[in-house]
Scaffold this active site. Structure first.
Site, PDB file in Angstrom:
ATOM      1  N   GLU A 102       0.880  -1.204  -0.047  1.00 28.41           N
ATOM      2  CA  GLU A 102      -0.340   0.114  -0.246  1.00 28.41           C
ATOM      3  C   GLU A 102       0.974   0.967  -0.240  1.00 28.41           C
ATOM      4  O   GLU A 102       2.088   1.086   0.519  1.00 28.41           O
ATOM      5  CB  GLU A 102      -0.747  -0.172   1.144  1.00 28.41           C
ATOM      6  N   ASP A 103       0.407   2.453  -0.309  1.00 26.12           N
ATOM      7  CA  ASP A 103       1.023   3.464  -0.561  1.00 26.12           C
ATOM      8  C   ASP A 103       1.186   4.368   0.769  1.00 26.12           C
ATOM      9  O   ASP A 103       2.404   4.634   1.204  1.00 26.12           O
ATOM     10  CB  ASP A 103       0.777   4.581  -1.584  1.00 26.12           C
ATOM     11  N   ASP A 106      -3.167   6.050   6.785  1.00 22.05           N
ATOM     12  CA  ASP A 106      -3.792   7.428   7.165  1.00 22.05           C
ATOM     13  C   ASP A 106      -4.720   7.034   8.513  1.00 22.05           C
ATOM     14  O   ASP A 106      -4.108   6.640   9.611  1.00 22.05           O
ATOM     15  CB  ASP A 106      -4.391   8.215   6.100  1.00 22.05           C
ATOM     16  N   LYS A 134       1.145   8.019   8.141  1.00 23.84           N
ATOM     17  CA  LYS A 134       0.893   9.085   8.988  1.00 23.84           C
ATOM     18  C   LYS A 134       0.222   8.717  10.304  1.00 23.84           C
ATOM     19  O   LYS A 134      -0.860   8.535  10.504  1.00 23.84           O
ATOM     20  CB  LYS A 134      -0.317   9.911   8.276  1.00 23.84           C
ATOM     21  N   PHE A 155      -0.758  16.895   3.596  1.00 25.79           N
ATOM     22  CA  PHE A 155      -1.135  15.894   2.276  1.00 25.79           C
ATOM     23  C   PHE A 155      -0.095  15.869   1.198  1.00 25.79           C
ATOM     24  O   PHE A 155       0.517  16.967   0.872  1.00 25.79           O
ATOM     25  CB  PHE A 155      -2.544  16.637   1.720  1.00 25.79           C
ATOM     26  N   ASP A 162      -1.839  10.670  -5.480  1.00 21.12           N
ATOM     27  CA  ASP A 162      -2.607  11.502  -6.394  1.00 21.12           C
ATOM     28  C   ASP A 162      -3.144  12.664  -5.687  1.00 21.12           C
ATOM     29  O   ASP A 162      -3.384  12.819  -4.329  1.00 21.12           O
ATOM     30  CB  ASP A 162      -3.594  10.873  -6.880  1.00 21.12           C
ATOM     31  N   ARG A 168       0.536  11.323 -10.022  1.00 24.26           N
ATOM     32  CA  ARG A 168       0.932  10.241  -9.623  1.00 24.26           C
ATOM     33  C   ARG A 168       2.382   9.866 -10.026  1.00 24.26           C
ATOM     34  O   ARG A 168       3.089   8.934  -9.506  1.00 24.26           O
ATOM     35  CB  ARG A 168       0.138   8.944  -9.877  1.00 24.26           C
TER      36      ARG A 168
HETATM   37  P1  IMP Z   1      -7.097   5.537   5.235  1.00 17.74           P
HETATM   38  O1  IMP Z   1      -7.973   4.277   4.972  1.00 17.74           O
HETATM   39  O2  IMP Z   1      -7.349   6.519   5.993  1.00 17.74           O
HETATM   40  O3  IMP Z   1      -5.768   4.833   6.145  1.00 17.74           O
HETATM   41  O4  IMP Z   1      -6.662   5.863   4.075  1.00 17.74           O
HETATM   42  C1  IMP Z   1      -5.626   5.489   3.249  1.00 17.74           C
HETATM   43  C2  IMP Z   1      -5.770   5.985   1.742  1.00 17.74           C
HETATM   44  O5  IMP Z   1      -6.088   7.404   1.868  1.00 17.74           O
HETATM   45  C3  IMP Z   1      -4.505   5.659   1.138  1.00 17.74           C
HETATM   46  O6  IMP Z   1      -4.571   4.626   0.242  1.00 17.74           O
HETATM   47  C4  IMP Z   1      -4.632   6.959  -0.079  1.00 17.74           C
HETATM   48  O7  IMP Z   1      -5.200   6.754  -1.108  1.00 17.74           O
HETATM   49  C5  IMP Z   1      -5.161   7.978   0.687  1.00 17.74           C
HETATM   50  N1  IMP Z   1      -4.658   9.042   1.244  1.00 17.74           N
HETATM   51  C6  IMP Z   1      -4.110   9.156   2.638  1.00 17.74           C
HETATM   52  N2  IMP Z   1      -3.428  10.295   3.023  1.00 17.74           N
HETATM   53  C7  IMP Z   1      -2.998  10.730   1.552  1.00 17.74           C
HETATM   54  C8  IMP Z   1      -2.100  11.770   0.959  1.00 17.74           C
HETATM   55  O8  IMP Z   1      -1.475  12.571   1.928  1.00 17.74           O
HETATM   56  N3  IMP Z   1      -1.937  11.683  -0.141  1.00 17.74           N
HETATM   57  C9  IMP Z   1      -2.680  10.883  -1.134  1.00 17.74           C
HETATM   58  N4  IMP Z   1      -3.570  10.043  -0.677  1.00 17.74           N
HETATM   59  C10 IMP Z   1      -3.628   9.858   0.552  1.00 17.74           C
HETATM   60 MG    MG Z   2      -4.177   4.074  -1.857  1.00 19.16          MG
END
Ligand code: IMP
Ligand code: MG
Length: 185
Positions: A102-103, A106, A134, A155, A162, A168
């Protein structure tokens, strides 16, 4: 679409640092799975460049697959927690060593949901490899076995990540200056 230089606050992780860290993660995986096979699962689309660079540094036998998820209320820059699968795997993961790639983590909702889903398919093992974390934003705790970089709550874009689906392809991870970003251009 604005030139990225108009909205780049700072380069957080440059190309060389990414390259070096991804190689280190691959080396770790090579050691941990010596003599075994792994299946890398890319969560589309953000993890694409990361997974490609990671797999190019693997020496153990590996195969790849991709899946996609989305959260309701898309367009927002935060995950809602309502995660659903929009593209399923092509591979049966039963009895396989799976590494989820995964990238960024959050809130943790995305990974946590995907992990629950994949566990029901009885893989031999299931680990998580994430480029960015994060840490301060976590709402649900998720196990991260391989982590590229912990980052602050800003962000970021580039290297797969993206901003409204663009940027990207940037070779670095940069912080977006949202004040200078004109959403409708
Ligand atoms: P989570 O479900 O809150 O952990 O969010 C994860 C997803 O939110 C990632 O797969 C990203 O697609 C997106 N995301 C969270 N923070 C960022 C950011 O700073 N830049 C771009 N995408 C983000
Ligand atoms: Mg993602």
């Amino acid at each position: 679409m604005q030139d990225y230089r108009e909205i780049l606050a700072e380069i957080l992780i440059d190309e060389n640092s990414l390259k070096k860290r991804v190689k280190e993660l691959a080396d770790e995986i090579n050691r941990d799975y010596a003599g075994e096979q792994v299946l890398l699962i890319c969560i589309l689309r953000g993890a694409l460049p990361f997974m490609v660079d990671l797999m190019r540094n693997l020496t153990i036998q590996n195969s790849i697959d991709c899946m996609a998820v989305s959260s309701y209320g898309e367009g927002a820059r935060e995950s809602t927690g309502n995660v659903r699968m929009t593209l399923d795997l092509q591979t049966n993961i039963q009895d396989k060593n799976v590494i989820l790639v995964e990238d960024i983590v959050d809130s943790g909702h995305t990974i946590s949901h995907v992990l629950e889903m994949l566990k029901t398919r009885k893989p031999k093992s299931l680990k998580v490899c994430v480029l960015l974390d994060k840490v301060s934003r976590r709402e649900v705790s998720v196990p991260i076995d391989y982590l590229g970089f912990p980052i602050e709550n800003k962000f970021v874009f580039g290297y797969g990540l993206d901003l409204d689906e663009f940027y990207r392809n940037l070779p670095f991870v940069g912080v977006v200056d949202l004040n200078r970003y004109n959403q409708n251009e």
